[in-house]
Design an enzyme around this catalytic site. Sequence first.
Site, mmCIF file in Angstrom:
data_model
loop_
_atom_site.group_PDB
_atom_site.id
_atom_site.type_symbol
_atom_site.label_atom_id
_atom_site.label_comp_id
_atom_site.label_asym_id
_atom_site.label_seq_id
_atom_site.Cartn_x
_atom_site.Cartn_y
_atom_site.Cartn_z
ATOM 1 C CD GLU A 76 -3.086 -0.997 0.020
ATOM 2 O OE1 GLU A 76 -2.719 0.121 -0.788
ATOM 3 O OE2 GLU A 76 -3.541 -1.781 0.487
ATOM 4 C CG HIS A 95 -4.325 0.839 5.301
ATOM 5 N ND1 HIS A 95 -5.261 0.465 5.557
ATOM 6 C CD2 HIS A 95 -3.709 -0.737 4.804
ATOM 7 C CE1 HIS A 95 -5.446 -0.117 5.465
ATOM 8 N NE2 HIS A 95 -5.037 -1.404 4.130
ATOM 9 C CG HIS A 97 -6.874 -5.288 6.511
ATOM 10 N ND1 HIS A 97 -7.034 -6.278 6.282
ATOM 11 C CD2 HIS A 97 -6.843 -4.163 6.377
ATOM 12 C CE1 HIS A 97 -6.414 -5.551 4.904
ATOM 13 N NE2 HIS A 97 -6.185 -4.184 5.300
ATOM 14 C CE1 TYR A 116 -14.191 14.095 23.752
ATOM 15 C CE2 TYR A 116 -16.843 13.524 24.656
ATOM 16 C CZ TYR A 116 -14.895 13.098 24.659
ATOM 17 O OH TYR A 116 -14.142 13.285 26.006
ATOM 18 C CG HIS A 158 -9.012 -2.025 2.212
ATOM 19 N ND1 HIS A 158 -7.970 -1.921 0.657
ATOM 20 C CD2 HIS A 158 -7.838 -3.254 3.054
ATOM 21 C CE1 HIS A 158 -6.961 -1.932 0.843
ATOM 22 N NE2 HIS A 158 -7.016 -2.536 2.694
ATOM 23 C CE1 TYR A 212 -3.817 15.776 21.490
ATOM 24 C CE2 TYR A 212 -4.930 15.314 20.532
ATOM 25 C CZ TYR A 212 -3.462 15.120 21.017
ATOM 26 O OH TYR A 212 -3.450 13.535 21.572
HETATM 27 ZN ZN LIG Z 1 -5.019 -3.496 3.852
#
Ligand SMILES: [Zn+2]
Length: 215
Positions: A76, A95, A97, A116, A158, A212
Amino acid sequence: MLLQEERELVVEYGKKLVQFGLTEGTFGNLSCYDPDEGLMCISPSGMDYFKTNPEDVVVLDLDGKRIEGAAKPSSEVDMHRIFYKNRPDVRAVVHTHSVFCTTIACMHKEIPPIHYNVAYCGDKVPCIPYVTFGTQDLAEAVYARMGDEYNACLLGNHGMIAVGSSMSFAFDVAEQIEFVAHLYYNTLVAGDSGVPLSQEDLNYVLGKFGSYRQR
Ligand SMILES: [Zn+2]
């Protein structure tokens, strides 16, 4: 070794992804960017997070050319690279899953502002339809949906992606958005979909988080 500090962060937070239940096995990937060098480093493809060492982390330029590291970079890589090329505020990408984000992504639903903590991402958590994993098309679809506005996005069928001004903040985004996804899932299971925050309350939280988020 180039980007020593950043490579160590990739190793440290890779283990945290598993320890915090945000991913399983070798799924997911993470990267850091050093704007002074104009280089990024990313977790290697398909390697156990607990067996990954800093020298296994691959250093690339923003055109995707490998600069240092023998391992194969995560598939990726384009989805990480596109943020460093286009968003000066982004220094790290995570990233995962994670189960609840991915559950909502499998329904192609956005997460409304029912808690929030959604402000870690923005005024909601957007979602894109399925695009083949590991492709430039996926990178472009995710970036087009998030732009400068969001710090996270659900990836249809995904998983999810989170970005931040540091590795610790990108990780916080991934963790907090998984929490909100879990809450949203619970409201759906309970036969309701939760009461979204009013625009006024949401604006207040986004204002508070604004400072922040810059850290
Ligand atoms: Zn993935």
